[in-house]
Design a protein around this motif. Structure first.
Motif, PDB file in Angstrom:
ATOM      1  N   TYR A 469       0.852  -1.193   0.000  1.00  0.00           N
ATOM      2  CA  TYR A 469       0.000   0.000   0.000  1.00  0.00           C
ATOM      3  C   TYR A 469       0.886   1.241   0.000  1.00  0.00           C
ATOM      4  N   LEU A 470       0.304   2.359  -0.463  1.00  0.00           N
ATOM      5  CA  LEU A 470       1.045   3.611  -0.579  1.00  0.00           C
ATOM      6  C   LEU A 470       0.525   4.642   0.414  1.00  0.00           C
ATOM      7  N   GLU A 471       1.420   5.487   0.887  1.00  0.00           N
ATOM      8  CA  GLU A 471       1.062   6.633   1.721  1.00  0.00           C
ATOM      9  C   GLU A 471       1.961   7.801   1.333  1.00  0.00           C
ATOM     10  N   ASN A 472       1.539   9.025   1.681  1.00  0.00           N
ATOM     11  CA  ASN A 472       2.431  10.165   1.487  1.00  0.00           C
ATOM     12  C   ASN A 472       3.704   9.944   2.290  1.00  0.00           C
ATOM     13  N   PRO A 473       4.872  10.243   1.742  1.00  0.00           N
ATOM     14  CA  PRO A 473       6.110  10.081   2.513  1.00  0.00           C
ATOM     15  C   PRO A 473       6.117  11.013   3.721  1.00  0.00           C
ATOM     16  N   THR A 474       6.868  10.625   4.743  1.00  0.00           N
ATOM     17  CA  THR A 474       7.039  11.498   5.902  1.00  0.00           C
ATOM     18  C   THR A 474       7.874  12.699   5.476  1.00  0.00           C
ATOM     19  N   THR A 475       7.354  13.892   5.707  1.00  0.00           N
ATOM     20  CA  THR A 475       8.083  15.109   5.349  1.00  0.00           C
ATOM     21  C   THR A 475       9.248  15.309   6.311  1.00  0.00           C
ATOM     22  N   ARG A 476      10.374  15.699   5.774  1.00  0.00           N
ATOM     23  CA  ARG A 476      11.568  15.898   6.611  1.00  0.00           C
ATOM     24  C   ARG A 476      11.544  17.279   7.271  1.00  0.00           C
ATOM     25  N   TYR A 477      10.746  17.403   8.302  1.00  0.00           N
ATOM     26  CA  TYR A 477      10.732  18.661   9.062  1.00  0.00           C
ATOM     27  C   TYR A 477      12.010  18.763   9.888  1.00  0.00           C
ATOM     28  N   ARG A 478      12.279  19.951  10.362  1.00  0.00           N
ATOM     29  CA  ARG A 478      13.413  20.208  11.252  1.00  0.00           C
ATOM     30  C   ARG A 478      12.934  21.039  12.441  1.00  0.00           C
ATOM     31  N   GLU A 479      13.709  21.009  13.525  1.00  0.00           N
ATOM     32  CA  GLU A 479      13.397  21.828  14.696  1.00  0.00           C
ATOM     33  C   GLU A 479      14.545  22.781  14.990  1.00  0.00           C
ATOM     34  N   THR A 480      14.221  23.945  15.515  1.00  0.00           N
ATOM     35  CA  THR A 480      15.246  24.915  15.910  1.00  0.00           C
ATOM     36  C   THR A 480      14.704  25.751  17.070  1.00  0.00           C
ATOM     37  N   ILE A 481      15.490  26.746  17.509  1.00  0.00           N
ATOM     38  CA  ILE A 481      15.062  27.628  18.608  1.00  0.00           C
ATOM     39  C   ILE A 481      15.090  29.077  18.145  1.00  0.00           C
ATOM     40  N   ALA A 592      13.825  27.671  25.062  1.00  0.00           N
ATOM     41  CA  ALA A 592      14.350  28.640  24.087  1.00  0.00           C
ATOM     42  C   ALA A 592      13.413  28.844  22.898  1.00  0.00           C
ATOM     43  N   GLN A 593      12.110  28.787  23.122  1.00  0.00           N
ATOM     44  CA  GLN A 593      11.099  28.964  22.064  1.00  0.00           C
ATOM     45  C   GLN A 593      11.353  28.031  20.869  1.00  0.00           C
ATOM     46  N   PRO A 594      11.218  26.735  21.123  1.00  0.00           N
ATOM     47  CA  PRO A 594      11.430  25.795  20.010  1.00  0.00           C
ATOM     48  C   PRO A 594      10.362  25.981  18.935  1.00  0.00           C
ATOM     49  N   THR A 595      10.742  25.765  17.712  1.00  0.00           N
ATOM     50  CA  THR A 595       9.797  25.903  16.598  1.00  0.00           C
ATOM     51  C   THR A 595      10.105  24.870  15.522  1.00  0.00           C
ATOM     52  N   LEU A 596       9.091  24.597  14.693  1.00  0.00           N
ATOM     53  CA  LEU A 596       9.225  23.590  13.640  1.00  0.00           C
ATOM     54  C   LEU A 596       9.525  24.282  12.311  1.00  0.00           C
ATOM     55  N   LEU A 597      10.478  23.733  11.569  1.00  0.00           N
ATOM     56  CA  LEU A 597      10.826  24.247  10.245  1.00  0.00           C
ATOM     57  C   LEU A 597      10.320  23.274   9.182  1.00  0.00           C
ATOM     58  N   GLU A 598       9.834  23.811   8.067  1.00  0.00           N
ATOM     59  CA  GLU A 598       9.395  22.938   6.975  1.00  0.00           C
ATOM     60  C   GLU A 598      10.257  23.172   5.744  1.00  0.00           C
ATOM     61  N   PRO A 599      10.473  22.102   4.953  1.00  0.00           N
ATOM     62  CA  PRO A 599      11.273  22.254   3.729  1.00  0.00           C
ATOM     63  C   PRO A 599      10.478  23.003   2.661  1.00  0.00           C
TER      64      PRO A 599
END
Length: 690
Positions: A469-481, A592-599
């Motif tokens: 079966y197929l699914e959308n790939p997991t997006t390679r998010y990143r985290e930073t502060i 330190a105010q973590p946040t999510l980054l998207e490609p």
């Protein structure tokens, strides 16, 4: 099947819109030539070229198949190609060995997107073209309108050979405008007769089209045309063929594949107007270790060489490599060198394939197309050549696949079987490839479109007995502060004997460089933490940045400074300081105010001008930002920046929005902070998975 010398061979790529009738035309040609006793039908699943179970099920061509036809002491190698863009790899393979292209149009449908694409492919391949309008027996077929539309789209090279002849709504024949003769159908035969009076008015504008096209191909005839001097039939015929060979004239013929009317005339015209392999384009390649550029004329007097343009991998019959003989004569048991691997390959058995049927032959002349089984290392686009003629021909250039999905086996323990089967399918289709993503631990498959990937999944199940079966790939998010903090991390453990003690005080702040996971510095004064433990602190950081505090994605853009700490002369160790760093890291990033980054991807969408509004409207829904627009030929190139998570099936979506006329190209540009609502969804999804 007997051997045919180069002059008696025609290699034709059958192109056109999906469902235009290419496979049905191939069937009609086989039947007319007496090579089959019945006319196969796509609907019945009994055609020669659509033999794969998946093709029978879907009633479309999925792969290019070879159909050789013997006609009047000649051999016409028909390469029946898929009509849908998702399956464009087969078209590219056919055009790499074809010497000319026959573009099929359905009379009732007229000029379709696939017709335009076929014209573009054949023009890019720089080979002569011919158009065949089929289904002339259908109701309301307007040949004049079709010719007008073709001329408006493709220019003055369009030069019809025939004017269709109807009686009581039935397609009964045509006027051969080149020879100015009437031709009437008598079963599958064509009988010459006078031109009917009712068609004389219609002939005049078509005759003008031919004379214009002929005049443009020859300066002397151009002068005659403008001086209104009569051209002789011989002059017209000779100039017409010259114009076709030089790609200045595109003949248009008509008929009905379903009733095999006009098919014998089509095959005669193919022999008369299309080039044999030695008259076609020279093959380009490089010779020897110095890779000296060379052009090779297709003839049988040179040392043998062949080009593999297609691979078939079947669980039952094994691996077949389809090839075109580019020079010399290839014989059974010849030993040729693979220019890519430098390994010798023995051609134990040579075959001519007709759909799935294999006919063994002893030799094949230059220009002919054949197949060989069970080569050791050979792949599509490889060259095999005589040791004394170490040539390597130009490889096939495929479009880049931009649709990707993660694939998973439904059954436990089927991972290896799935991977092996995918590798076999990838050997067959070079527009499809697989990649294992170490970060997400997913197998990701790439294709031209969703339909292609659906076919892959179906083939895995039916051919290789692997359910997936197929699914959308997991997006390679990143985290930073986003802010600076000062925290302490202490690891202290006493359990009898030596204990564990590590104590660090660290500052965490944004580094400003999102391409680097972290930057480590130390500003220790007075030896509160001995230098010998600095590597342990950095090792702790190196491990910690692999998994962030928000959703467990890798961390980037963090600067970590060791400012203070303490140690115990007995209980301190590298492990203790690594653990202390881990404690400080988790606390520090949380504060330190973590946040999510998207490609973010740089995207270029090439579309006709009338679709720009639709594309830009859809772009907003995908959270895309317009960067600019450029004019490229007659099309607009829309340049934008779009989150990668919105693009997994975007290439297919663009073709849907533009009726197949749009193309997409994109690449990763950078990371940037994701909107709060997106962050919340991603974090929640990761928690559900945990």
């Amino acid at each position: 099947m007997k051997g045919y010398e180069t002059k008696c061979i025609r290699n034709i790529a059958l192109l056109g819109h999906g469902g235009a009738g290419k496979t049905t035309l191939a069937e009609a040609m086989l039947y007319t030539a007496g090579m089959t006793s019945r006319l196969g039908r796509v609907e019945a699943g009994n055609t020669v070229s659509d033999f794969d179970p998946e093709e029978v099920k879907r009633k479309i061509s999925i792969r290019t198949s070879l159909v050789p036809i013997e006609w009047k002491e000649h051999k016409i190698n028909i390469l029946d190609t898929p009509g849908y863009y998702d399956l464009v790899g087969g078209i590219k393979e056919a055009l790499s060995v074809a010497d000319s292209a026959l573009i099929v149009m359905k009379g009732s449908a007229g000029l379709e997107v696939g017709t335009e694409k076929a014209w573009e492919y054949a023009t890019e391949a720089n080979i002569p073209k011919m158009i065949f309008v089929t289904e002339m027996d259908a109701e309301n077929v307007d040949m004049e309108a079709i010719l007008t539309e073709c001329k408006a789209k493709f220019g003055s090279s369009i030069a019809p050979v025939q004017v269709p002849w109807y009686e009581e709504g039935k397609f009964v024949g045509y006027v051969h405008v080149l020879k100015m003769m009437g031709r009437r159908f008598d079963g599958t035969k064509v009988v010459t007769c006078p031109i009917p009076d009712c068609l004389k008015e219609k002939i005049a504008p078509v005759r003008t089209m031919i004379l214009e096209a002929v005049a443009e191909s020859d300066e002397i005839l151009m002068e005659k045309y403008f001086a209104e001097e009569e051209m002789t039939p011989e002059e017209i015929q000779e100039a017409y063929r010259k114009g076709v060979m030089e790609k200045q004239i595109v003949p248009v013929l008509c008929g009905s594949s379903l009733y095999s009317t006009g098919i014998s005339v089509l095959m005669d015209t193919i022999l008369d107007l299309f080039p044999s392999p030695d008259e076609g384009n020279k093959a380009l390649g490089v010779l020897g270790m110095n890779e000296e550029p060379i052009e090779v004329v297709c003839n049988s007097t040179k040392q043998p060489s062949l080009f593999i343009f297609k691979t078939i991998v079947d669980p039952f019959i094994g691996k077949f490599s389809l090839f075109k003989v580019r020079s010399g004569i290839v014989r059974t048991d010849d030993i040729l060198i693979n220019s890519r691997t430098n390994e010798a390959e023995k051609l134990s058995h040579l075959y001519v394939l007709s759909g799935k049927e294999q006919k063994e032959v002893e030799k094949l002349y230059a220009g002919d197309i054949g197949a060989v089984a069970k080569l050791k290392t050979a792949q599509t686009s490889d060259t095999l050549a005589d040791k004394a003629f170490p040539i390597s021909y130009e490889k096939i250039v495929y479009p880049k696949p931009f649709v990707k999905m993660a694939i998973f086996p439904s059954g436990k323990g089927d991972e290896e079987k799935m991977s092996t089967s995918l590798a076999k399918l990838m050997a067959e289709d070079k527009t499809f490839y697989i990649e294992y993503d170490k970060e997400t631990r997913e197998t990701v498959i790439y294709g031209i479109g969703k339909q292609q990937l659906e076919i892959i999944v179906s083939m895995l199940k039916t051919k290789f007995k692997v359910d997936v079966y197929l699914e959308n790939p997991t997006t390679r998010y990143r985290e930073t502060i986003k802010s600076k903090v000062n925290v302490r991390g202490k690891h202290k453990k006493q359990s009898g004997g030596h204990g564990q003690y590590g104590d660090v005080q660290m500052e965490f702040e944004p580094s400003g460089d999102l391409e680097m996971p972290y930057i480590f510095e130390e500003k220790i004064f007075g030896g509160s933490v001995p230098k010998q433990y600095f590597p342990a602190v950095e090792k702790g950081l190196e491990e910690c940045v692999m998994r962030g505090v928000l959703a467990g994605y890798p961390v980037v853009g963090v600067k970590a400074i060791l400012v203070d700490g303490s140690y115990h002369p007995v209980d301190s160790s590298e492990m203790a300081f690594k653990m202390a760093t881990t404690i400080a890291f988790k606390e520090g990033l949380t504060k330190a105010q973590p946040t999510l980054l998207e490609p973010i991807a740089h995207v270029e969408i090439t579309v006709p001008d009338e679709y720009t509004g639709d594309i830009m409207g859809d772009m907003k829904k995908r959270r895309g930002r317009m960067v600019g627009m450029e004019l490229k030929g007659k099309k607009q190139v829309i340049i934008a920046e779009v989150p990668m998570a919105e693009l997994y099936t975007y290439a297919t979506d663009v073709r849907s929005m533009t009726q197949g006329k749009g193309d997409v190209d994109y690449y990763f540009e950078r990371y940037e902070e994701a909107p709060i609502d997106v962050q919340q969804k991603v974090i929640a999804a990761r928690k559900d998975m945990a």
